[in-house]
Design an enzyme around this catalytic site. Structure first.
Site, PDB file in Angstrom:
ATOM      1  N   ALA A 144      43.709 -18.041 -88.174  1.00 53.43           N
ATOM      2  CA  ALA A 144      45.164 -18.005 -88.307  1.00 53.43           C
ATOM      3  C   ALA A 144      45.604 -17.258 -89.556  1.00 53.43           C
ATOM      4  O   ALA A 144      46.573 -16.483 -89.527  1.00 53.43           O
ATOM      5  CB  ALA A 144      45.712 -19.430 -88.325  1.00 53.43           C
ATOM      6  N   GLY A 187      33.586 -20.867 -77.190  1.00 54.45           N
ATOM      7  CA  GLY A 187      34.184 -19.677 -77.776  1.00 54.45           C
ATOM      8  C   GLY A 187      35.611 -19.460 -77.302  1.00 54.45           C
ATOM      9  O   GLY A 187      36.141 -20.212 -76.479  1.00 54.45           O
ATOM     10  N   HIS A 222      39.436 -30.987-115.782  1.00 53.38           N
ATOM     11  CA  HIS A 222      38.391 -31.994-115.618  1.00 53.38           C
ATOM     12  C   HIS A 222      39.035 -33.359-115.438  1.00 53.38           C
ATOM     13  O   HIS A 222      39.980 -33.700-116.158  1.00 53.38           O
ATOM     14  CB  HIS A 222      37.479 -32.022-116.849  1.00 53.38           C
ATOM     15  CG  HIS A 222      36.452 -33.107-116.803  1.00 53.38           C
ATOM     16  ND1 HIS A 222      35.318 -33.013-116.017  1.00 53.38           N
ATOM     17  CD2 HIS A 222      36.397 -34.321-117.419  1.00 53.38           C
ATOM     18  CE1 HIS A 222      34.595 -34.119-116.172  1.00 53.38           C
ATOM     19  NE2 HIS A 222      35.232 -34.924-117.020  1.00 53.38           N
ATOM     20  N   GLY A 278      52.360 -21.331 -82.025  1.00 54.62           N
ATOM     21  CA  GLY A 278      51.142 -20.837 -81.411  1.00 54.62           C
ATOM     22  C   GLY A 278      50.034 -21.873 -81.334  1.00 54.62           C
ATOM     23  O   GLY A 278      50.219 -23.061 -81.611  1.00 54.62           O
ATOM     24  N   THR A 279      48.859 -21.386 -80.962  1.00 56.75           N
ATOM     25  CA  THR A 279      47.705 -22.269 -80.786  1.00 56.75           C
ATOM     26  C   THR A 279      47.395 -23.050 -82.043  1.00 56.75           C
ATOM     27  O   THR A 279      47.152 -24.258 -82.008  1.00 56.75           O
ATOM     28  CB  THR A 279      46.482 -21.450 -80.352  1.00 56.75           C
ATOM     29  OG1 THR A 279      46.717 -20.919 -79.045  1.00 56.75           O
ATOM     30  CG2 THR A 279      45.225 -22.314 -80.317  1.00 56.75           C
ATOM     31  N   GLY A 328      29.507 -25.031 -82.423  1.00 52.90           N
ATOM     32  CA  GLY A 328      30.231 -24.272 -83.428  1.00 52.90           C
ATOM     33  C   GLY A 328      31.228 -25.161 -84.134  1.00 52.90           C
ATOM     34  O   GLY A 328      31.216 -26.386 -83.979  1.00 52.90           O
TER      35      GLY A 328
END
Length: 468
Positions: A325, A277, A447, A47-48, A192
């Protein structure tokens, strides 16, 4: 007799339309649960996100970061690293490396589907009714598949500007990730996460980048405290951002921009990246013949991802925000288990969101409005040894936490800084488990790691911070 009439009809228990992170996960889980499952996909598996989005963009961002390290080593370098002579990008090799990662992961998805005994049908699916799908293969041959259950996972697609359609030098993120060379000048419409991630990557690779945003600040989905370090990073990178500005046209290598204040601009750009978008992919596969209800542009589903049509399910970008996703994958797994008879709902406490800019931004949970019923605290990365040892403590980064004042139940986490995306897992786990501040503060973190900042933020919220 038409080819459709001649086509044999296959009957299956589950038909999944779309092989992205929602669809392939749904199909794999259904196969694991013993359900006779078919996955229909016209493009490559993944997919994308895997093919044109998340994975290739992060590979490009990593390559850009490595190149920036080399360039910084040409001058005064606090680490004492020195590079003599010119450094350059073999962008063709960068693309081969990026494509190799995509190929490996896409092939891996195919292997996982085979192991789960899922049959993959290559071709474009088009529904005749709610549970009957015609699939036209690459050779034009048609298969007809009837399913007891249908899972719709067709994803989303980039939104174009009416006055500046995609094509030629006007790119969506898909085309930007396949450019044969780094453009000398790149204009980006939209500040964005997609526009900023790719804009900053191309700037690090040597492009002159200009960003145009219609709103008054970058990353409008995040609050100003989280976006402020990114604004400073844009300035350091030499990226000019025009806010309260609207792109009106693109011709002859120039972007026309109108501003709320100040004169109109003509911005030179060899390539124009439009990232205003994404919208759900609801056209071209017969949704109108399935009689399912819509919620605005999205398919309406309940908390089981069930549509208004019995035994038709929808997941991922198709059903609304957040269009991520990992949300799609979680929904796909949920639906497969419901079909197999298990009692499941999709009702997460929080879904993490990450912006892979430099520095990164991560947000988990809805940040509450300030008030006496809420405790908040911030821990600066400048006080964390691991961040400092990775040159990540001096960019204004921080980790913050919000909790209820009465019982100290944690409501949200957020962070901005180098490598903070890796904190999202623990943040999400704490929220999903209903942890209180004392839980987070009492965890013993290794740590030196940046995960220590989560405990330190919780300690500060409780009023007894140790390292700040």
């Amino acid at each position: 007799m038409s080819p459709l009439a001649e086509a044999a009809v296959s009957k299956v228990q589950v038909l999944v339309l779309g092989g992205g992170p929602g669809g392939y996960v749904a199909a794999i889980r259904a196969g694991q649960l013993g359900l006779d499952t078919v996955l229909v996909e016209a493009d490559r598996l993944g997919g994308t996100c895997l093919i044109r989005g998340c994975i290739p963009s992060k590979a490009l961002i990593h390559a850009a970061g490595e190149f920036e390290v080399l360039r910084r080593a040409q001058g005064d370098n606090p680490l004492g690293l020195k590079v003599t002579g010119e450094v350059a990008v073999d962008f063709a090799q960068t693309l081969r490396w990026k494509d190799g990662i995509v190929d490996r992961l896409s092939d891996g998805v195919g292997g996982l589907l085979r192991r789960a005994k899922v049959r993959v049908v290559r071709g474009w699916g088009n529904f005749r009714d709610a549970r009957t799908c015609e699939v036209t293969g690459p050779d034009g041959a048609i298969q007809v598949i009837e399913a007891e259950h249908v899972i719709l996972a067709t994803g989303s697609e980039p939104v174009a500007l009416p006055a500046i359609p995609f094509g030629g030098d006007v790119l969506s993120s898909t085309e930007a990730l396949a450019l044969p060379a780094v453009p000398e000048t790149l204009a980006v419409i939209g500040a964005g996460y997609i526009g900023l991630e790719l804009g900053m990557a191309f700037a690090a690779l040597g492009a002159k980048v200009t960003i145009v945003e219609a709103l008054s600040r970058i990353l409008p989905q995040y609050d100003p405290a989280l976006s402020a370090p990114i604004t400073r990073a844009l300035e350091r990178a030499g990226i000019e951002a025009h806010l309260d500005a609207r792109a009106t046209g693109f011709a002859d290598g120039r972007l026309s921009v109108e501003r709320a204040q100040g004169p109109a601009l003509q911005i030179p750009a060899d390539k124009l990246l439009v990232t205003v978008g994404r919208r759900p992919r609801t056209e071209g596969w017969g949704l109108e013949r399935m009689a399912v209800d819509l919620d605005g542009p999205f398919i309406k589903v309940d908390d089981r991802c069930a549509t208004s049509m019995r035994n038709v399910w929808a997941i991922g970008d198709l059903v609304g925000e957040p269009m991520l996703a990992h949300k799609a994958s979680a929904q796909g797994e949920t639906v497969a288990e419901i079909i197999a008879g298990r009692r499941r709902r999709f009702d997460p406490v929080a879904i993490p969101a990450v912006c892979f800019t430099t520095p990164e931004v991560v947000s988990v949970g809805a940040w509450p409005e300030p008030g006496p019923e809420v405790i908040t605290a911030v821990f600066p990365l400048a006080a964390n040894g691991r961040a400092l040892s990775q040159e990540g403590g001096d960019d204004g980064g921080f980790v913050r936490v919000a909790a209820r004042a009465d019982d100290h139940r944690i409501l949200a986490f957020a962070a901005v800084g180098r490598h903070v995306s890796e904190l999202s897992g623990e943040m999400t786990a704490l929220l999903e488990m209903g942890a209180v501040l004392e839980d987070a503060a009492g965890l013993i973190h290794a740590h030196p790691t940046q995960s220590e900042t989560l405990g330190e933020a919780a300690l500060r919220a409780l009023g007894h911070a140790i390292h700040v």
